[in-house]
Design an enzyme around this catalytic site. Structure first.
Site, PDB file in Angstrom:
ATOM      1  N   CYS A  49    -117.017 -19.102  29.854  1.00 55.01           N
ATOM      2  CA  CYS A  49    -118.115 -19.958  30.305  1.00 55.01           C
ATOM      3  C   CYS A  49    -117.582 -21.184  31.065  1.00 55.01           C
ATOM      4  O   CYS A  49    -117.167 -21.042  32.206  1.00 55.01           O
ATOM      5  CB  CYS A  49    -119.033 -20.322  29.147  1.00 55.01           C
ATOM      6  SG  CYS A  49    -120.671 -20.867  29.698  1.00 55.01           S
ATOM      7  N   GLN A  53    -115.419 -21.327  34.645  1.00 49.11           N
ATOM      8  CA  GLN A  53    -115.689 -22.233  35.764  1.00 49.11           C
ATOM      9  C   GLN A  53    -114.489 -23.146  36.033  1.00 49.11           C
ATOM     10  O   GLN A  53    -114.157 -23.418  37.186  1.00 49.11           O
ATOM     11  CB  GLN A  53    -116.932 -23.076  35.463  1.00 49.11           C
ATOM     12  CG  GLN A  53    -118.201 -22.256  35.328  1.00 49.11           C
ATOM     13  CD  GLN A  53    -119.333 -23.030  34.684  1.00 49.11           C
ATOM     14  OE1 GLN A  53    -119.220 -24.214  34.372  1.00 49.11           O
ATOM     15  NE2 GLN A  53    -120.451 -22.342  34.462  1.00 49.11           N
ATOM     16  N   LEU A 100    -124.656 -23.514  35.384  1.00 52.78           N
ATOM     17  CA  LEU A 100    -123.816 -23.561  36.582  1.00 52.78           C
ATOM     18  C   LEU A 100    -123.312 -22.162  36.915  1.00 52.78           C
ATOM     19  O   LEU A 100    -123.272 -21.294  36.047  1.00 52.78           O
ATOM     20  CB  LEU A 100    -122.623 -24.495  36.358  1.00 52.78           C
ATOM     21  CG  LEU A 100    -122.945 -25.931  35.967  1.00 52.78           C
ATOM     22  CD1 LEU A 100    -121.662 -26.693  35.673  1.00 52.78           C
ATOM     23  CD2 LEU A 100    -123.761 -26.627  37.035  1.00 52.78           C
ATOM     24  N   HIS A 139    -120.622 -15.169  27.214  1.00 48.22           N
ATOM     25  CA  HIS A 139    -119.953 -15.410  25.936  1.00 48.22           C
ATOM     26  C   HIS A 139    -119.699 -14.085  25.220  1.00 48.22           C
ATOM     27  O   HIS A 139    -120.627 -13.517  24.635  1.00 48.22           O
ATOM     28  CB  HIS A 139    -120.825 -16.297  25.039  1.00 48.22           C
ATOM     29  CG  HIS A 139    -120.850 -17.727  25.446  1.00 48.22           C
ATOM     30  ND1 HIS A 139    -120.368 -18.726  24.648  1.00 48.22           N
ATOM     31  CD2 HIS A 139    -121.282 -18.328  26.576  1.00 48.22           C
ATOM     32  CE1 HIS A 139    -120.522 -19.888  25.260  1.00 48.22           C
ATOM     33  NE2 HIS A 139    -121.076 -19.670  26.439  1.00 48.22           N
ATOM     34  N   GLU A 141    -118.291 -13.686  22.476  1.00 48.65           N
ATOM     35  CA  GLU A 141    -118.432 -13.898  21.031  1.00 48.65           C
ATOM     36  C   GLU A 141    -119.888 -13.996  20.580  1.00 48.65           C
ATOM     37  O   GLU A 141    -120.177 -14.044  19.390  1.00 48.65           O
ATOM     38  CB  GLU A 141    -117.662 -15.156  20.609  1.00 48.65           C
ATOM     39  CG  GLU A 141    -118.345 -16.478  20.865  1.00 48.65           C
ATOM     40  CD  GLU A 141    -118.424 -16.941  22.324  1.00 48.65           C
ATOM     41  OE1 GLU A 141    -119.001 -18.018  22.549  1.00 48.65           O
ATOM     42  OE2 GLU A 141    -117.932 -16.239  23.234  1.00 48.65           O
TER      43      GLU A 141
END
Length: 158
Positions: A49, A53, A100, A139, A141
């Site tokens: 995440c 970025q 984003l 994600h 997880e």
């Protein structure tokens, strides 16, 4: 600057470093940028995440706001033919928590966008198999990601 707070002996012994999710924009984390630049090419790096970025930002990418905010949202993503780790043309259901995204076009040596959102075509993963740098915008997880542990295991064994 939090860079001096990093546990250097622990970092030195690590085979893999994870740049984690978090709030804000990659430019808000100069310590992480410094760490990434120091470690690139010396250890396997995984960005999740914000970490995804952060890596792209340090490779010259622009990270911009999306029209739609994805917080606790499940998306279908496609693996394209540039992936060397995951079955090409396969699909995953993944959990997204981000406002984003990577602004494209994006070009950096040895970096390939390997997964995209089926609906919006937004970049969801990259592979740099030369420097052993990998990233997920989603994600793995999250309970919303089906078989997310498989995604991490594939990268750890790369």
């Amino acid at each position: 600057d939090n860079y001096n707070n990093i546990n250097q002996p622990h970092l030195k012994n690590a085979n893999t470093v994870v740049l984690s999710p978090g709030p804000g924009n990659p430019r808000n984390y100069p310590s992480t940028s410094r760490l990434y630049k120091k470690l690139k090419g010396t250890k396997k790096i995984i960005g999740i995440c914000l970490g995804f970025q952060q890596i792209l930002f340090n490779e010259g990418a622009k990270i911009v706001e999306q029209n739609k905010i994805y917080h606790g949202y499940q998306s279908l993503i496609n693996v394209n033919n540039k992936s060397r780790l995951f079955k090409q043309n396969s699909q995953f259901k993944v959990g997204r928590y981000h406002s984003l995204k990577l602004k494209e076009p994006f070009f950096a040596k040895n970096f390939d966008i390997t997964m995209r959102c089926k609906v919006s075509n937004v970049a969801m993963a990259f592979e740099n198999n030369f420097d052993k740098i990998y990233g997920f915008q989603f994600h793995p997880e999250s309970f919303l990601t089906i078989n997310g542990n498989l995604l991490i295991k594939k990268i750890l064994s790369a």
